[in-house]
Design a protein around this motif. Structure first.
Motif, PDB file in Angstrom:
ATOM      1  N   ALA A 193      39.759  41.143  32.088  1.00 16.48           N
ATOM      2  CA  ALA A 193      40.581  40.564  31.027  1.00 16.48           C
ATOM      3  C   ALA A 193      41.688  39.698  31.637  1.00 16.48           C
ATOM      4  O   ALA A 193      42.179  39.978  32.725  1.00 16.48           O
ATOM      5  CB  ALA A 193      41.201  41.667  30.176  1.00 16.48           C
ATOM      6  N   PRO A 194      42.092  38.624  30.958  1.00 16.49           N
ATOM      7  CA  PRO A 194      43.170  37.777  31.470  1.00 16.49           C
ATOM      8  C   PRO A 194      44.486  38.550  31.567  1.00 16.49           C
ATOM      9  O   PRO A 194      44.719  39.522  30.854  1.00 16.49           O
ATOM     10  CB  PRO A 194      43.265  36.649  30.429  1.00 16.49           C
ATOM     11  N   GLY A 195      45.337  38.098  32.424  1.00 17.21           N
ATOM     12  CA  GLY A 195      46.653  38.706  32.592  1.00 17.21           C
ATOM     13  C   GLY A 195      47.405  37.985  33.691  1.00 17.21           C
ATOM     14  O   GLY A 195      46.914  37.017  34.279  1.00 17.21           O
ATOM     15  N   LYS A 196      48.618  38.464  33.959  1.00 12.59           N
ATOM     16  CA  LYS A 196      49.454  37.826  34.970  1.00 12.59           C
ATOM     17  C   LYS A 196      49.712  38.786  36.135  1.00 12.59           C
ATOM     18  O   LYS A 196      49.749  40.006  35.948  1.00 12.59           O
ATOM     19  CB  LYS A 196      50.774  37.378  34.354  1.00 12.59           C
ATOM     20  N   VAL A 197      49.899  38.192  37.298  1.00  9.04           N
ATOM     21  CA  VAL A 197      50.169  38.963  38.515  1.00  9.04           C
ATOM     22  C   VAL A 197      51.526  38.532  39.060  1.00  9.04           C
ATOM     23  O   VAL A 197      51.779  37.335  39.265  1.00  9.04           O
ATOM     24  CB  VAL A 197      49.077  38.739  39.577  1.00  9.04           C
ATOM     25  N   LEU A 198      52.397  39.513  39.292  1.00  7.73           N
ATOM     26  CA  LEU A 198      53.723  39.261  39.847  1.00  7.73           C
ATOM     27  C   LEU A 198      53.686  39.483  41.351  1.00  7.73           C
ATOM     28  O   LEU A 198      53.121  40.479  41.818  1.00  7.73           O
ATOM     29  CB  LEU A 198      54.744  40.205  39.199  1.00  7.73           C
ATOM     30  N   VAL A 199      54.269  38.552  42.095  1.00  6.01           N
ATOM     31  CA  VAL A 199      54.354  38.684  43.554  1.00  6.01           C
ATOM     32  C   VAL A 199      55.808  38.889  43.946  1.00  6.01           C
ATOM     33  O   VAL A 199      56.668  38.053  43.664  1.00  6.01           O
ATOM     34  CB  VAL A 199      53.788  37.438  44.270  1.00  6.01           C
ATOM     35  N   LEU A 200      56.084  40.041  44.582  1.00  4.94           N
ATOM     36  CA  LEU A 200      57.414  40.318  45.117  1.00  4.94           C
ATOM     37  C   LEU A 200      57.409  39.993  46.606  1.00  4.94           C
ATOM     38  O   LEU A 200      56.544  40.477  47.349  1.00  4.94           O
ATOM     39  CB  LEU A 200      57.779  41.793  44.929  1.00  4.94           C
ATOM     40  N   THR A 201      58.347  39.183  47.048  1.00 11.88           N
ATOM     41  CA  THR A 201      58.419  38.823  48.457  1.00 11.88           C
ATOM     42  C   THR A 201      59.856  38.936  48.937  1.00 11.88           C
ATOM     43  O   THR A 201      60.782  39.140  48.142  1.00 11.88           O
ATOM     44  CB  THR A 201      57.887  37.388  48.685  1.00 11.88           C
ATOM     45  N   GLY A 202      60.036  38.836  50.251  1.00 12.69           N
ATOM     46  CA  GLY A 202      61.383  38.897  50.796  1.00 12.69           C
ATOM     47  C   GLY A 202      62.035  37.532  50.742  1.00 12.69           C
ATOM     48  O   GLY A 202      63.053  37.326  50.098  1.00 12.69           O
ATOM     49  N   SER A 203      61.420  36.586  51.426  1.00  9.55           N
ATOM     50  CA  SER A 203      61.922  35.213  51.444  1.00  9.55           C
ATOM     51  C   SER A 203      60.759  34.291  51.761  1.00  9.55           C
ATOM     52  O   SER A 203      59.979  34.559  52.677  1.00  9.55           O
ATOM     53  CB  SER A 203      63.018  35.048  52.496  1.00  9.55           C
ATOM     54  N   MET A 204      60.664  33.196  51.020  1.00 13.40           N
ATOM     55  CA  MET A 204      59.607  32.221  51.300  1.00 13.40           C
ATOM     56  C   MET A 204      59.929  31.389  52.534  1.00 13.40           C
ATOM     57  O   MET A 204      59.150  30.527  52.926  1.00 13.40           O
ATOM     58  CB  MET A 204      59.377  31.328  50.083  1.00 13.40           C
TER      59      MET A 204
END
Length: 350
Positions: A194-205
């Protein structure tokens, strides 16, 4: 030099000097790569070494000179369980290496602060330190500081996050692009179609390891799971309190988040958010580094998977490589390759 010299069963530096027709002092300078020897003489000595089949016993040579190795680790200073694991491994290994005439130490610098990192590298005394393992960002100031150490014959390895544009000798850590790809494959397979969204947690790009993980993650998500929309990275600076403050806004703007890729540190902030905001359908979570915190989250079913690298292997590998570089010996690359470990609730080590 005679060309028909028969190989000896146990050649010594005296044999090398005799065959190369040079002094013992010259042989010693060539073996230790000291300046002041003409190139033609260096070739004569190396030819004699090859002809005689001489293999240097570095341990015996260092013992005879009373040499003590000193290796320093420069680590980011923040509330990070993985960094604490590295410190523990450094301390434990330092105790076991005392009888091998090896001293280990570590210093902390502000996370994601290239100026402070460059200053810490620049403060290293090349006369007292044989090797430095650097865990930090890749910037011109950091590259210049590493170049200064290399100019003074100090071995330098990058740790966890590579600094390939610098003169560092080796990188010790997982392939972070592959780690990001692995996270995407796992997260995508855990989720439904099913469609949905994914959140990405990072420190610093700005951190190379975090950027590479995101690149690998995006590649696989776009290729294999196009029904999932990957949101812009939420930069938490490895700060649990900051992450906890950022998450309410992210979920308010995107109530259809079905998965979270926590690609850096600061997982305590994510866990606190979950505890304060119960959800009937909690997002699937793939995180990094098996620490007491992430282990507990796996056991309780709050995290679904943890991608990790062995902190002890990282430290031991860095020390072996720096020592080999100091002694100008070959490195066993297969032994020093850091694996990408995948942990589920069912396979956590005791």
């Amino acid at each position: 030099m005679k060309q028909d010299q028969e190989p000896l069963s146990n050649p010594t530096i005296n044999d090398i000097a005799r065959v190369a027709e040079v002094s013992l002092a010259t042989v010693d300078r060539v073996l230790n790569a000291r300046p002041g020897v003409r190139e033609t003489t260096v070739k004569k000595v190396n030819s004699a070494i090859a002809q005689l089949g001489y293999v240097r016993d570095s341990a015996a040579a260092n013992l005879a000179r009373g040499r003590v190795y000193h290796f320093t680790f420069i680590l980011p200073s923040n509330d990070n369980e993985f960094i604490s694991l590295l410190e523990t491994q450094i301390t434990q290994l330092a105790q076991s290496l005392r009888h091998e005439r090896t001293k280990l130490s570590f210093v902390r610098v502000a996370a994601f602060d290239p100026i402070e990192l460059a200053e810490a590298i620049g403060a290293i005394d090349p006369q007292k330190v044989d090797g430095v393992a650097v865990f930090g960002p890749e910037t011109p100031s950091v590259r210049d500081a590493i170049a200064h150490l290399k100019a003074h014959d100090v071995s330098v390895v990058s740790l966890v996050a590579d600094i390939p544009s610098s003169e560092r000798d080796n990188y010790v850590g997982v392939d972070n692009v592959a780690a990001g790809r692995t996270a995407a494959q796992l997260l995508g397979r855990f989720l439904s179609r099913a469609p949905g969204k994914v959140l990405v947690l990072t420190g610093s790009m700005l951190a190379r390891d975090h950027l590479e993980r995101r690149l690998g993650f995006d590649e696989v998500m776009a290729r294999d799971f196009p029904h999932l929309a990957v949101l812009a990275s939420l930069e938490g600076r490895d700060d649990p309190d900051l992450i906890q403050r950022l998450l309410p806004g992210a979920f308010e703007d995107n109530p259809d988040i079905v998965g979270i890729y926590s690609s850096a540190a600061g997982n305590d902030g994510l866990l606190r958010y979950f505890a304060q905001h119960p959800m009937p359908n909690r997002p699937v979570v793939v995180a990094h580094e098996l620490t007491p915190l992430s282990r507990d989250a796996l056991a309780k079913g709050v995290f679904d998977c943890v991608i990790s690298q062995d902190a002890g292997h990282l430290v031991r590998s860095a020390v072996r490589i720096m020592r080999a570089n100091s002694d100008r010996l070959p490195i066993n690359l297969a032994q020093e390759r850091i694996r990408i470990d995948i942990y589920l609730k069912e396979n956590m080590p005791p």
